[in-house]
Design a protein around this motif. Structure first.
Motif, PDB file in Angstrom:
ATOM      1  N   ALA A 188       0.801  -1.224   0.000  1.00 56.80           N
ATOM      2  CA  ALA A 188       0.000   0.000   0.000  1.00 56.80           C
ATOM      3  C   ALA A 188       0.841   1.286   0.000  1.00 56.80           C
ATOM      4  N   PRO A 189       1.903   1.368   0.808  1.00 54.05           N
ATOM      5  CA  PRO A 189       2.692   2.616   0.779  1.00 54.05           C
ATOM      6  C   PRO A 189       3.318   2.869  -0.585  1.00 54.05           C
ATOM      7  N   ALA A 190       3.705   1.768  -1.270  1.00 57.10           N
ATOM      8  CA  ALA A 190       4.283   1.925  -2.601  1.00 57.10           C
ATOM      9  C   ALA A 190       3.223   2.435  -3.569  1.00 57.10           C
ATOM     10  N   VAL A 191       1.986   1.938  -3.396  1.00 58.59           N
ATOM     11  CA  VAL A 191       0.885   2.425  -4.228  1.00 58.59           C
ATOM     12  C   VAL A 191       0.718   3.927  -3.996  1.00 58.59           C
ATOM     13  N   GLY A 192       0.725   4.310  -2.715  1.00 53.65           N
ATOM     14  CA  GLY A 192       0.572   5.726  -2.371  1.00 53.65           C
ATOM     15  C   GLY A 192       1.646   6.574  -3.019  1.00 53.65           C
ATOM     16  N   LEU A 193       2.890   6.091  -2.919  1.00 52.27           N
ATOM     17  CA  LEU A 193       4.001   6.863  -3.493  1.00 52.27           C
ATOM     18  C   LEU A 193       3.872   6.969  -5.010  1.00 52.27           C
ATOM     19  N   SER A 194       3.479   5.853  -5.658  1.00 53.15           N
ATOM     20  CA  SER A 194       3.324   5.901  -7.112  1.00 53.15           C
ATOM     21  C   SER A 194       2.263   6.916  -7.496  1.00 53.15           C
ATOM     22  N   PHE A 195       1.167   6.921  -6.744  1.00 51.29           N
ATOM     23  CA  PHE A 195       0.100   7.858  -7.088  1.00 51.29           C
ATOM     24  C   PHE A 195       0.465   9.306  -6.765  1.00 51.29           C
ATOM     25  N   GLN A 196       1.500   9.495  -5.941  1.00 49.59           N
ATOM     26  CA  GLN A 196       2.025  10.861  -5.768  1.00 49.59           C
ATOM     27  C   GLN A 196       2.419  11.422  -7.126  1.00 49.59           C
ATOM     28  N   PHE A 197       3.024  10.552  -7.943  1.00 48.24           N
ATOM     29  CA  PHE A 197       3.487  11.021  -9.249  1.00 48.24           C
ATOM     30  C   PHE A 197       2.313  11.312 -10.180  1.00 48.24           C
ATOM     31  N   VAL A 198       1.165  10.757  -9.844  1.00 49.96           N
ATOM     32  CA  VAL A 198      -0.013  11.017 -10.666  1.00 49.96           C
ATOM     33  C   VAL A 198      -0.716  12.289 -10.185  1.00 49.96           C
ATOM     34  N   PHE A 199      -0.907  12.377  -8.870  1.00 51.23           N
ATOM     35  CA  PHE A 199      -1.785  13.428  -8.343  1.00 51.23           C
ATOM     36  C   PHE A 199      -1.064  14.678  -7.872  1.00 51.23           C
TER      37      PHE A 199
END
Lengths: 293, 442
Positions: free
Chosen positions: A117-128
């Motif tokens: 989950a934290p990796a998902v969060g970090l990846s979506f940082q690059f999106v949002f």
């Protein structure tokens, strides 16, 4: 319902013991500890606690921001579940249709579930991210229109999308397995009767999927209440101004960051009761519509 | 055969190695600093271990101050805690009241290690000591807030001096805007700077009971002081376009906005002095002490950063080892090592004087970094400028933060936000007082 009865056997008890020990040590014992702390004021460094009865619960439940946290948790759970299961179902239906390249999709679609989950969060940082993410292109069209650090609804949308993305894979596997378990003879019979793919989906596949659908609903709702921490922590940190302060995240910040063990314990008990109640409601009212055979 | 011989020899060597290591008294030290600064902590341990043969510091990074405290509490409850803990001030009220620590003054006296306590700057000493003047914990990495400004932008706007008053700061920001500077002040809400240090410098209370020092039945007072006007001013500057919100959550932190030359001013700890230098901005810059309002007599600011706590339940040998390490950190050489590798400030007067005499602060990259000392020693600490001693400080800070953010987003007025933050903070304080009923800060 049929019930099975077994005679007590020492061998069975011994074989079960390790599993029961694990459940006891990692579930019942901590839960009992949390339950005790919820009724006391616990000093973090040890050294005593005071019995306060229901005061911790009264404090939590009389806090308007706590209800805000409950509200956004429910929104998150419902939105993530609908989005994740909807996407998973569509993807599974198409993978099941064996369109070109479906084998590659089938593998690829399972991967997101393996991402923490934290990796998902970090990846979506690059999106949002409003300054550098993909969504920042919106800001070049109209400056300031996308900024999840300012607009609560955008922050909520961000965690819902990230959470759903992570959940899609899990639901997809189950939907696909269930679709493939539908006897081919049924589909063939439907084809003979002149049903086109869409008609077969609506009249044949979806009704036969209801047990899977129900199972996934329960799992997804539970999961989005309890497993959203990593995404919130990396993506929004509960902000802006508490708008994404989900119940699990609030338990973490109150308990571990602020060392309010008792307040956090009371919140965990409430969360546990809420998830149990929701599961009960689902079994009581939704399972009635499920046909297993 | 040959192989057997080598493995026997290797085994022998390993045994000898462990025998040699067993002679050393080991103690564990858990620290919160991360990244480059974490590496500096580790290096101090290596230097300590190399400097003598009796003791060995085993230093373990815990990925942040908060995690260091959390992990230590968990370990403490399982009786597997370290001897030394590096902790930040906001996380230590519980530790102070629990009594599960060994005050360093007493530790040094008991172990016969000498440290000249009177050599510490009063602003630092007061912060880390009991009402009786006994040091709880060992000051180490210390800082205080300052503001950083872009000298080129200031020159272009016709500003020759960095203002020392908020009125002057406002005028400067207006001039910067008139000179075509789109972002004057890069603002990120910080309870440490905007509330705590601001109140110190203005000698106004954050909370009753002399900021919590005199008892646990404390109430927050900051919604009744000059702090409200200050926050309203910041909000007005943002609306008037002379300041902009710059946070990491919104895409770019205040420091990055400054270093990239986008914004002219930002407020931060002096510890950032080293970081800004390393990032090599393409313009001339300098630092100045935080401003005060006109008509208010300026007072000292207090120390930030972290200190080293000695925890209870260890053996006399381990305590002796920890005491030796702490005394080692307090030497001039080791303080200088820290200063050269970070933006922190000296904690003892003698070290500061010696460094000044050597010309340490008149050479790049340290020029003007000791302006922090000016801020810290501006006056002798009084009842309201010793520091803040509140339970649940982390929660109190986050209440302030959330409410101020809500006000800045236009959800409520600044006064309403501060009133809410105060009343929620008071609930936290009441809860804390009840948890530790009958106890008081030592």
């Amino acid at each position: 319902m049929r019930r099975a009865y077994f005679k007590f056997s020492w061998i069975a008890a011994v074989l079960l013991a390790p599993q029961l020990m694990i459940i006891f040590v990692f579930f019942y014992w901590p839960s009992a500890q949390a339950l005790y702390w919820a009724f006391t004021l616990e000093q973090p460094w040890g050294g005593g606690n005071t019995w306060v009865g229901f005061e911790n619960f009264a404090n939590v439940l009389s806090d308007p921001y706590y209800w805000g946290s409950v509200r956004v948790s429910v929104i998150y759970a419902v939105a993530t579940t609908i989005l994740a299961m909807g996407m998973a179902l569509i993807l599974a239906l198409f993978a099941d249709r064996q369109l070109a390249g479906y084998r590659a999709y089938r593998i690829g679609l399972i991967w997101p579930y393996a991402v923490a989950a934290p990796a998902v969060g970090l990846s979506f940082q690059f999106v949002f991210n409003p300054g550098a993410g993909i969504f920042s292109y919106l800001n070049t069209l109209s400056p300031g229109v996308w900024d999840p650090s300012v607009y609560p609804w955008q922050a909520i949308a961000s965690i819902v999308i990230a959470g759903a993305w992570k959940q899609v894979a899990y639901s997809f596997i189950f939907f696909l397995a269930a679709l493939q378990a539908i006897p081919r003879s049924l589909s063939e019979a439907a084809v003979m009767d002149g049903a086109r793919p869409l008609r077969r989906m609506i009249d044949l596949q979806l009704p036969l999927l209801t047990p899977t659908f129900f199972f996934l609903l329960v799992i997804n709702i539970t999961d989005s209440f309890t497993d959203s921490f990593g995404i919130v922590d990396t993506l929004t940190g509960g902000g802006p101004f508490r708008s994404t302060d989900l119940m699990v995240y609030k338990i973490y910040t109150d308990g571990f960051q602020s060392l309010d063990y008792s307040g956090a314990a009371a919140q965990s008990i409430i969360l546990m009761l809420l998830v149990m109640a929701l599961t009960f409601v689902q079994f009581r009212y939704i399972e009635r519509r499920v046909h297993y055979t | 055969m040959n192989r057997t011989m080598t493995s026997v020899a290797a085994l022998g060597l390993a045994l000898m190695g462990s025998a040699a290591a067993a002679e050393k008294v080991k103690f564990e030290y858990w620290y919160g600093l991360t990244g480059d600064l974490g590496a500096v902590v580790l290096e101090t341990c290596n230097r300590f271990n190399a400097s003598q043969a009796e003791y060995e510091a085993v230093c373990v990074g815990q990925d942040g101050y908060e995690k260091a405290v959390q992990n230590t509490i968990a370990a403490f409850r399982a009786e597997k805690h370290p001897t030394l803990l590096q902790s930040f001030d906001a996380g230590t009220a519980d530790l102070m009241l629990s009594g599960e620590f060994y005050p360093v003054t007493q530790l040094m006296a008991d172990t016969g290690v000498t440290v000249d306590w009177s050599d510490y700057f009063p602003g630092i000493a007061n912060y880390y000591s009991s009402s009786k003047g006994e040091f709880f914990s060992m000051p180490w990495n210390s800082s205080t807030p300052v503001y950083y400004f872009n000298k080129d932008h200031f020159a272009k706007a016709g500003l020759t001096e960095a203002p020392l008053t908020w009125e002057g700061m406002e005028a400067a920001l207006v001039k910067l805007k008139e000179s075509g500077q789109a972002c004057g002040l890069a603002y990120a809400p910080s309870s440490w700077i905007d509330l705590e240090q601001f109140s110190m410098a203005h000698n106004v209370p954050v909370a009753s009971n002399n900021n919590g020092y005199d008892g646990l039945n404390t109430e927050l007072l900051y919604n009744t002081t000059l702090h409200v006007k200050h926050m309203e001013n910041i909000q007005r500057w943002i609306t008037e376009g002379v300041a902009s919100i710059r946070t990491a959550a919104a895409g770019k932190s205040a420091r990055d906005s400054f270093v990239e030359g986008e914004c002219s001013v930002f407020f931060s700890s002096i510890a950032d002095h080293n970081t800004v230098h390393k990032l090599k901005p393409s313009f001339a810059w300098d630092v100045q002490i935080i401003p005060t309002y006109e008509g208010v007599e300026r007072h000292n600011t207090v120390v930030g950063g972290a200190s080293l706590w000695v925890l209870s339940g260890k053996t006399p040998e381990e305590y002796k080892a920890a005491a030796t390490y702490l005394a080692f950190l307090a030497t001039k050489e080791e303080q200088q090592f820290l200063l050269e590798n970070s933006g922190y400030i000296p904690v003892t007067k003698s070290t500061y004087e010696a460094l000044k005499a050597e010309g340490f602060y008149s050479a790049e990259p340290y020029i003007n970094r000791d302006i922090a000392m000016k801020s810290l020693t501006f006056t002798e600490p009084g009842p309201l400028t010793r520091g803040i001693r509140l339970g649940g400080m982390i929660q109190i800070r986050s209440e302030w933060q959330s409410e101020v953010e809500a006000a800045l987003a236009g959800q409520k007025t600044m006064k309403e936000a501060l009133d809410t933050a105060t009343s929620r903070g008071n609930d936290i304080l009441a809860r804390f007082a009840k948890t530790y009923e009958g106890k008081s800060f030592p």
